[in-house]
Enzyme design. Structure first.
Site, PDB file in Angstrom:
ATOM      1  N   ARG A  61      27.584  32.850  19.390  1.00 29.19           N
ATOM      2  CA  ARG A  61      27.402  31.951  20.538  1.00 29.19           C
ATOM      3  C   ARG A  61      28.349  32.351  21.669  1.00 29.19           C
ATOM      4  O   ARG A  61      29.518  32.664  21.430  1.00 29.19           O
ATOM      5  CB  ARG A  61      27.693  30.507  20.123  1.00 29.19           C
ATOM      6  CG  ARG A  61      27.472  29.482  21.241  1.00 29.19           C
ATOM      7  CD  ARG A  61      27.924  28.085  20.828  1.00 29.19           C
ATOM      8  NE  ARG A  61      27.305  27.657  19.596  1.00 29.19           N
ATOM      9  CZ  ARG A  61      26.080  27.136  19.513  1.00 29.19           C
ATOM     10  NH1 ARG A  61      25.343  26.995  20.596  1.00 29.19           N
ATOM     11  NH2 ARG A  61      25.586  26.765  18.346  1.00 29.19           N
TER      12      ARG A  61
ATOM     13  N   GLU B 283      22.887  35.206  13.683  1.00 29.95           N
ATOM     14  CA  GLU B 283      22.207  34.179  14.478  1.00 29.95           C
ATOM     15  C   GLU B 283      22.656  34.264  15.929  1.00 29.95           C
ATOM     16  O   GLU B 283      23.845  34.119  16.228  1.00 29.95           O
ATOM     17  CB  GLU B 283      22.529  32.787  13.911  1.00 29.95           C
ATOM     18  CG  GLU B 283      22.125  31.642  14.808  1.00 29.95           C
ATOM     19  CD  GLU B 283      22.779  30.326  14.423  1.00 29.95           C
ATOM     20  OE1 GLU B 283      22.871  29.436  15.290  1.00 29.95           O
ATOM     21  OE2 GLU B 283      23.216  30.182  13.261  1.00 29.95           O
TER      22      GLU B 283
ATOM     23  N   THR C  67      20.294  27.112  17.713  1.00 31.40           N
ATOM     24  CA  THR C  67      20.153  26.113  18.774  1.00 31.40           C
ATOM     25  C   THR C  67      18.712  26.088  19.288  1.00 31.40           C
ATOM     26  O   THR C  67      18.469  26.009  20.496  1.00 31.40           O
ATOM     27  CB  THR C  67      21.153  26.375  19.930  1.00 31.40           C
ATOM     28  OG1 THR C  67      22.405  26.801  19.395  1.00 31.40           O
ATOM     29  CG2 THR C  67      21.412  25.098  20.715  1.00 31.40           C
TER      30      THR C  67
ATOM     31  N   LYS D 142      20.447  22.559   7.425  1.00 32.97           N
ATOM     32  CA  LYS D 142      21.731  22.868   8.041  1.00 32.97           C
ATOM     33  C   LYS D 142      22.526  21.569   8.191  1.00 32.97           C
ATOM     34  O   LYS D 142      22.178  20.716   9.007  1.00 32.97           O
ATOM     35  CB  LYS D 142      21.510  23.516   9.410  1.00 32.97           C
ATOM     36  CG  LYS D 142      22.768  23.733  10.227  1.00 32.97           C
ATOM     37  CD  LYS D 142      22.415  24.368  11.565  1.00 32.97           C
ATOM     38  CE  LYS D 142      23.614  24.446  12.484  1.00 32.97           C
ATOM     39  NZ  LYS D 142      23.275  25.101  13.762  1.00 32.97           N
TER      40      LYS D 142
ATOM     41  N   GLY E 191      32.802  24.241  11.684  1.00 32.93           N
ATOM     42  CA  GLY E 191      34.113  24.026  11.095  1.00 32.93           C
ATOM     43  C   GLY E 191      34.331  24.710   9.756  1.00 32.93           C
ATOM     44  O   GLY E 191      35.341  24.482   9.101  1.00 32.93           O
TER      45      GLY E 191
ATOM     46  N   GLY F 157      30.908  30.221  12.929  1.00 31.60           N
ATOM     47  CA  GLY F 157      31.092  30.751  14.270  1.00 31.60           C
ATOM     48  C   GLY F 157      32.485  31.303  14.429  1.00 31.60           C
ATOM     49  O   GLY F 157      32.771  32.417  14.004  1.00 31.60           O
ATOM     50  N   SER F 158      33.395  30.522  15.007  1.00 33.68           N
ATOM     51  CA  SER F 158      34.733  31.023  15.299  1.00 33.68           C
ATOM     52  C   SER F 158      35.538  31.361  14.054  1.00 33.68           C
ATOM     53  O   SER F 158      36.486  32.141  14.113  1.00 33.68           O
ATOM     54  CB  SER F 158      35.501  29.997  16.143  1.00 33.68           C
ATOM     55  OG  SER F 158      35.583  28.756  15.480  1.00 33.68           O
TER      56      SER F 158
END
Length: 218
Positions: free
Chosen positions: A21, A44, A74, A134, A163, A183-184
């Site tokens: 993202r 993704e 998304t 999800k 998270g 993600g992060s």
């Protein structure tokens, strides 16, 4: 086995989907290659980027012939779903449950992973034809919510996202998750900004090691 069944099984076998993202279009291929080199086979690309279709197509072409599969995230309406699939997405994820998105996926033979939080949403999504659920945002409810849902609903396939980190991923798998989205926790955005693809590779590899360790505790 159909292509859709193959992709579904690959998501389960890999155990992790990298959520890409906010990555600039000019860097997406290099980032995807570095993350794939780190052991992540499911990538993704989120549709909140205006160039998402072009980015999906570029990554799909760059990683063609490897074990990588490219999906879109998304995806919150049928039009976006159709565009992403046309660009090459083989699985779609969303933060919400939209029956029209599931219908597009099922019609086109693409794995669909809608977002859910409650038992009602989980049942409705599975009845509508979802392949995996999800759990989002997972950090709000924690790992215990996975087993809490599966208790009364049976062995429903849940992919916690939001998270999830290398430090807590084992808790999610222990609770019953079939895979996680990250993600992060997986994508090193500082390294991307610095054009440090070795740093991107290293963080992805660390996350993959944590997933493998979590799934091999039995």
């Amino acid at each position: 086995m159909t292509r859709k069944e193959d992709i579904h099984q690959q998501l389960v076998d890999s155990g992790v989907v990298a959520v890409l993202r906010g990555i600039p279009e000019e860097k997406i291929v290099d980032v995807a290659k570095a993350i794939h080199r780190g052991g992540v086979t499911a990538l993704e690309i989120t549709a909140d980027n205006k160039q998402y279709a072009e980015m999906i197509a570029a990554v799909d072409e760059a990683l063609r012939g490897t074990d990588a599969v490219v999906g879109a995230g998304t995806v919150m309406d049928a039009e976006t779903a159709a565009t992403a699939i046309s660009a090459g997405a083989e699985f779609l994820l969303a933060p919400d449950f939209n029956e029209e998105v599931i219908e597009v996926c099922n019609r086109e033979g693409v794995v669909c992973v809608p977002g859910i939080m409650t038992p009602t949403e989980a049942v409705e999504a599975m009845n509508a034809g979802a392949d995996i659920l999800k759990l989002f945002p997972a950090s709000t409810v924690g790992p215990g919510h996975v087993s809490a849902l599966q208790g009364p609903l049976g062995d429903i396939p849940i992919m916690p996202t939001g998270g999830v980190s290398a430090e807590n991923v084992d808790d999610y798998f222990e609770a019953g998750a079939i895979a996680v989205g990250a993600g992060s926790g997986l994508v090193n955005y500082d390294a991307i900004e610095d054009d440090d693809m070795e740093g991107v590779y290293s963080q992805a590899a660390t996350f993959v090691d944590a997933v493998e360790s979590a799934r091999n505790t039995d």
